[in-house]
Design a protein around this motif. Structure first.
Motif, PDB file in Angstrom:
ATOM      1  N   MET A 232      37.772  39.394  42.895  1.00  0.00           N
ATOM      2  CA  MET A 232      39.148  39.226  42.412  1.00  0.00           C
ATOM      3  C   MET A 232      40.137  39.195  43.570  1.00  0.00           C
ATOM      4  O   MET A 232      41.019  38.325  43.637  1.00  0.00           O
TER       5      MET A 232
ATOM      6  N   LYS B  98      44.086  36.651  37.378  1.00  0.00           N
ATOM      7  CA  LYS B  98      43.311  37.712  36.730  1.00  0.00           C
ATOM      8  C   LYS B  98      42.806  37.254  35.362  1.00  0.00           C
ATOM      9  O   LYS B  98      41.630  37.472  35.009  1.00  0.00           O
TER      10      LYS B  98
ATOM     11  N   TYR C 155      40.059  34.726  35.828  1.00  0.00           N
ATOM     12  CA  TYR C 155      38.887  35.377  36.409  1.00  0.00           C
ATOM     13  C   TYR C 155      38.153  36.193  35.347  1.00  0.00           C
ATOM     14  O   TYR C 155      36.920  36.151  35.263  1.00  0.00           O
TER      15      TYR C 155
END
Length: 413
Positions: free
Chosen positions: A15, A118, A121
């Motif tokens: 991340m 985010k 992901y």
């Protein structure tokens, strides 16, 4: 293996690595950064209005009067510096406010970019988990289908059980196709954000948060106006509008400036600085300008500034209400996602236990093949529900952090 990854153009990213890559590649971030730099340049440009302004002029004049012709050259240098110009001063404050607003917008756009990264992901992790679960389900469905086919050939299974096995296997293939489509969608979203052509493989995993404590809604609402980017931007825009209104009042005052000038006249073009120094006419003093003939434009400027300020007040309140609504909605959605995650985890554990029992009972002939397949399908459904609930929790958490102004470049987990 490394050579294979290079040939396939696959990037294994965590991340934090994805966020760092976005700050280097994403056109969204670069555009935001350029806009901030432009606002800073505009602020410095307004500051230069306080500096002296130099004007250099040169002219050649030829005149004719009653048959007589005369010609001459004229050169002048003039310096002007504002001494009392409140319009310039308020323009500096307005420009400073616009720079502050650009900084806030830059931070908000970074937070929004991080939220998109985010979310994409997490969705990509979920897609890989679903794809892995679908492949395991296909393997088990194929084993069950081969088993029931062997029994059918021996006469130990009916045609109905054979068809049920085929349906279960085909349904597992459909689930894999859906998971593959979800993976492609998440891949494309993340690739577009990161501006990369390589396929992305997430190295992070979603861990069960266990017991997660959420601050009280009242405590979050109390600090919302101080941390929420949208509210801060609306507040800054209101301050800029207020300064614009004040500037419209001060524009009616006279402007005072200092001036200094030097002028030289000559009948011919001479390149002698000593001549210019000896024959130059110098003038200096204080200039006072009254905006008498600008009253009409100044009045309309004031009226427009007043309406802009009134509109900014209402816009600020509308932004506050929208931020409060979004905070409350996301707060309860986050709590719901925690509950869903807990229920999904218990359901997944129960489905696994039920599948083990069903497999043993089917081997003993205690349950039908349909009951056995139902238990097998329940494992996949429970796994999908669990991974989706886990993804939903982390996505809601990121959204909640964005609304509360804590989702920036700190790369929170």
């Amino acid at each position: 293996m490394i050579l294979l990854l290079l040939c396939l153009q696959v990037d294994s990213l965590s991340m934090n690595e994805a966020i760092d890559l976005a700050l280097g590649n994403s056109p969204i971030y670069r555009e935001s950064k350029v806009s901030l730099e432009k606002s800073r340049i505009q602020f410095y440009e307004v500051l230069t209005e306080l500096l002296p302004t130099a004007r250099v002029a040169a002219s050649y004049t030829k005149s004719e009067y009653q048959g007589f012709t005369s010609s001459g050259y004229e050169g002048s240098v003039n310096l002007t510096m504002p001494l009392f110009d409140l319009d310039i001063i308020t323009s500096i404050f307005v420009s400073r406010g616009q720079l502050t607003n650009s900084v806030l917008q830059h931070q908000e756009e970074i937070a929004s970019l991080v939220l998109r990264i985010k979310t994409a992901y997490y969705n990509l992790i979920n897609a890989f988990e679903l794809l892995s679960s679908a492949e395991i389900t296909i393997e088990r469905a194929l084993e069950n289908l081969e088993l029931v086919e062997a029994k059918y050939e021996l006469g130990a299974a009916s045609k109905l059980e054979l068809l049920q096995g085929e349906v279960f296997y085909l349904n597992a293939q459909q689930d894999k196709s859906k998971a593959r489509t979800l993976k492609i969608s998440a891949q494309e979203e993340l690739r577009a954000i990161l501006d990369t052509a390589a396929d992305i493989y997430p190295t992070d995993t979603l861990i069960d948060p266990g017991f997660a404590e959420i601050p009280s809604l009242d405590s979050l609402t109390a600090i919302l106006y101080d941390v929420n980017y949208s509210v801060q931007i609306a507040q800054e825009l209101k301050s800029i509008s207020r300064l614009g209104l004040i500037s419209s009042y001060l524009a009616f005052l006279p402007r005072i400036s200092l001036f200094y000038g030097s002028t030289v006249y000559s009948d011919s073009l001479i390149f002698d600085f000593q001549y210019y120094r000896d024959n130059a006419t110098t003038n200096y003093g204080i200039s006072v300008s009254f905006p008498i003939f600008e009253i009409k434009s100044l009045i309309f400027r004031h009226l427009n500034a007043k309406k802009d300020y009134q509109r900014s007040i209402y816009a600020e309140r509308a932004t506050e209400l929208e931020a409060e609504k979004a905070l409350r909605t996301t707060y309860y959605s986050l709590r719901e996602s925690l509950d869903n995650l807990e229920f999904a985890k218990k359901s997944y554990d129960a489905a696994n236990e039920a599948a083990v029992i069903a497999r043993e009972q089917y081997a003993l002939g205690a349950i039908s093949f349909l009951d056995f397949l139902t238990a097998e399908k329940a494992i996949f459904d429970a796994r999908v529900s669990y991974t989706s609930a886990l993804t939903g929790y982390y996505t809601q958490q990121a959204t909640f952090s964005y609304l509360s102004g804590t989702l920036t470049l700190n790369k929170e987990p």
